[in-house]
Design an enzyme around this catalytic site. Structure first.
Site, mmCIF file in Angstrom:
data_model
loop_
_atom_site.group_PDB
_atom_site.id
_atom_site.type_symbol
_atom_site.label_atom_id
_atom_site.label_comp_id
_atom_site.label_asym_id
_atom_site.label_seq_id
_atom_site.Cartn_x
_atom_site.Cartn_y
_atom_site.Cartn_z
ATOM 1 N N GLY A 162 -10.717 85.434 45.576
ATOM 2 C CA GLY A 162 -10.024 84.747 44.476
ATOM 3 C C GLY A 162 -11.022 84.230 43.450
ATOM 4 O O GLY A 162 -12.059 83.675 43.819
ATOM 5 N N ARG A 187 -9.988 91.795 46.309
ATOM 6 C CA ARG A 187 -10.024 91.611 47.769
ATOM 7 C C ARG A 187 -10.080 93.029 48.329
ATOM 8 O O ARG A 187 -9.138 93.789 48.170
ATOM 9 C CB ARG A 187 -8.765 90.882 48.239
ATOM 10 C CG ARG A 187 -8.620 89.482 47.611
ATOM 11 C CD ARG A 187 -7.574 88.669 48.338
ATOM 12 N NE ARG A 187 -7.232 87.451 47.618
ATOM 13 C CZ ARG A 187 -7.930 86.307 47.673
ATOM 14 N NH1 ARG A 187 -9.024 86.247 48.414
ATOM 15 N NH2 ARG A 187 -7.532 85.239 47.006
ATOM 16 N N ASP A 195 -14.512 82.196 51.720
ATOM 17 C CA ASP A 195 -14.631 82.521 53.123
ATOM 18 C C ASP A 195 -14.711 84.037 53.416
ATOM 19 O O ASP A 195 -15.609 84.500 54.110
ATOM 20 C CB ASP A 195 -13.363 81.916 53.769
ATOM 21 C CG ASP A 195 -13.428 81.916 55.243
ATOM 22 O OD1 ASP A 195 -14.278 81.205 55.785
ATOM 23 O OD2 ASP A 195 -12.637 82.655 55.857
ATOM 24 N N THR A 197 -14.976 79.039 45.315
ATOM 25 C CA THR A 197 -13.551 79.001 45.670
ATOM 26 C C THR A 197 -12.969 77.648 45.285
ATOM 27 O O THR A 197 -13.633 76.628 45.457
ATOM 28 C CB THR A 197 -13.329 79.231 47.186
ATOM 29 O OG1 THR A 197 -11.978 78.848 47.514
ATOM 30 C CG2 THR A 197 -14.255 78.424 48.072
ATOM 31 N N ASP A 238 -10.725 76.286 46.866
ATOM 32 C CA ASP A 238 -10.202 75.650 48.087
ATOM 33 C C ASP A 238 -11.133 74.582 48.684
ATOM 34 O O ASP A 238 -10.687 73.750 49.467
ATOM 35 C CB ASP A 238 -9.941 76.709 49.176
ATOM 36 C CG ASP A 238 -8.937 77.756 48.735
ATOM 37 O OD1 ASP A 238 -8.178 77.484 47.796
ATOM 38 O OD2 ASP A 238 -8.926 78.845 49.340
ATOM 39 N N ASP A 260 -13.194 74.900 51.040
ATOM 40 C CA ASP A 260 -13.074 74.937 52.499
ATOM 41 C C ASP A 260 -14.294 75.515 53.207
ATOM 42 O O ASP A 260 -14.200 75.950 54.352
ATOM 43 C CB ASP A 260 -11.811 75.729 52.893
ATOM 44 C CG ASP A 260 -11.827 77.146 52.334
ATOM 45 O OD1 ASP A 260 -12.708 77.466 51.506
ATOM 46 O OD2 ASP A 260 -10.961 77.945 52.718
ATOM 47 N N ARG A 264 -5.128 77.440 50.615
ATOM 48 C CA ARG A 264 -4.997 78.312 51.796
ATOM 49 C C ARG A 264 -4.685 77.454 53.023
ATOM 50 O O ARG A 264 -3.612 76.865 53.061
ATOM 51 C CB ARG A 264 -6.263 79.149 52.007
ATOM 52 C CG ARG A 264 -5.997 80.416 52.759
ATOM 53 C CD ARG A 264 -7.233 81.265 52.875
ATOM 54 N NE ARG A 264 -7.590 81.906 51.642
ATOM 55 C CZ ARG A 264 -7.086 83.065 51.229
ATOM 56 N NH1 ARG A 264 -6.213 83.699 51.967
ATOM 57 N NH2 ARG A 264 -7.459 83.595 50.091
#
Ligand code: F6P
Length: 326
Positions: free
Chosen positions: A14, A75, A106, A129, A131, A133, A175
């Protein structure tokens, strides 16, 4: 000290605001250190198909302020296969690229790790990202801009929520992580956040209502992290409609607008620092590491640690959100 003649750079997964700032910094730092740079388009896909262009300093002019990624992204399922990775390696040999800088989340770093090990190829990753994360870095590139976007959207929704005395469940990305939801809630003065990290421990909706959501206010905003475990904003709203039919409920899913826009100052600065650090890391013979930032300092985090899904939410923030929203 290692020497490299030519490095390849790609963005994958992303997109995130600040990726262009990172591409710019990596490119210029590599050129500054006497290397050639090749831009690889559409992430690992371009590595397989050979969609590659020589990058000079001018290729990265006037991009620091732009969202998205000039290198495009994808992706790539083929890169998950051995055959795909073999083709990617052949492209690198053909293009005489001796090291790779990959920017992504990730999935990107997981691919980088497997590839680096399989072919004993030097790869350094940058955490790109929204996110946030990835373990081992306080923040990821794009997270701050996405948080600001969420905050601006929630400010607007609050106007209509309070005019109509409604509860809004606003779904944000992330996510399986609740960083955007929790910090987005704090930044926008939302009444609560529903996040995956504690979904299995307690019923966050009942808890929130028992605690008095709606007791002192006519309108409320709840940020819900997208994820199967939270049920998303639609899932939560459906439940409320059944269990609390008197509440006037609406749902907004912020979706991909959270990924766009000009990067914040923090994302631009961080991406620039991390981009320069990626080239330093390669020169220092670091391999299979992600560049991170911890307490303002650049750190090298082995891919294996960064992607282990172990970055934990600061639980104090949940309490702070609760106290500040009474
Ligand atoms: O990882 C970034 C992210 O925006 C997640 O928050 C979200 O779940 C996912 O990507 C969406 O991916 P796509 O753009 O492929 O639908």
């Amino acid at each position: 000290m290692s020497t490299f003649k030519c490095i390849g750079i790609l963005t994958s997964g992303g997109d995130a605001p600040g990726m262009n700032a990172a591409i710019r910094a990596v490119t210029r730092s590599a050129i500054y250190n006497g290397m050639k740079v090749k831009g690889i388009y559409r992430g690992y896909k371009g590595l397989i198909t050979g969609e590659i262009e020589d990058f000079k300093t001018q290729n990265v002019s006037n991009i620091i302020q732009r969202g998205g990624t000039i290198l495009k992204t994808a992706r790539c399922l083929e890169f998950k296969t051995q055959e795909g990775r073999k083709q990617a390696h052949e492209t690198l040999q053909k293009e005489e690229i001796d090291a790779l800088v990959t920017i992504g989340g990730d999935g990107t770093l997981t691919g980088a790790r497997i590839f680096a090990q399989e072919f004993n190829f030097p790869v350094v990753g940058l955490p790109g990202t929204i996110d946030n994360d990835l373990f081992g870095t306080d923040v990821t590139i794009g997270y701050d801009t996405a948080l600001n976007t969420i905050m601006e959207c929630v400010d607007k929704i609050r106007d209509t929520a309070s005019s109509h005395d409604r509860i809004f469940f606003i779904e944000v990305m992330g996510r399986d992580a609740g960083f955007l939801a929790l910090n987005g809630a704090l930044a926008s003065g939302a009444e609560a956040a529903i996040i995956p990290e504690i979904s299995k421990e307690k019923d966050q909706l009942s808890d929130m209502i028992e605690f008095g959501l709606r007791s002192s206010k006519n309108s409320s905003i709840v940020l819900v992290a997208e994820s199967e475990v939270t049920g998303g904003a639609m899932g939560v709203a459906e439940r409320v409609k059944k269990e609390y039919p008197n509440f006037d409920v609406r749902v907004t899913i912020l979706g991909h607008l959270q990924r766009g826009g000009s990067p914040s100052a923090q994302d631009r600065i961080m991406a620039t620092r991390m981009g320069v650090a990626a080239i330093d890391a390669l020169l220092e013979d670091q391999r299979n590491v992600m560049i991170g930032i911890q307490n303002e300092q650049i750190v090298y985090v082995p891919f294996s640690k960064a992607i282990r899904n172990e970055k934990s939410i600061n639980r104090d923030l949940l309490n702070i959100l609760r106290i500040s929203s009474i």
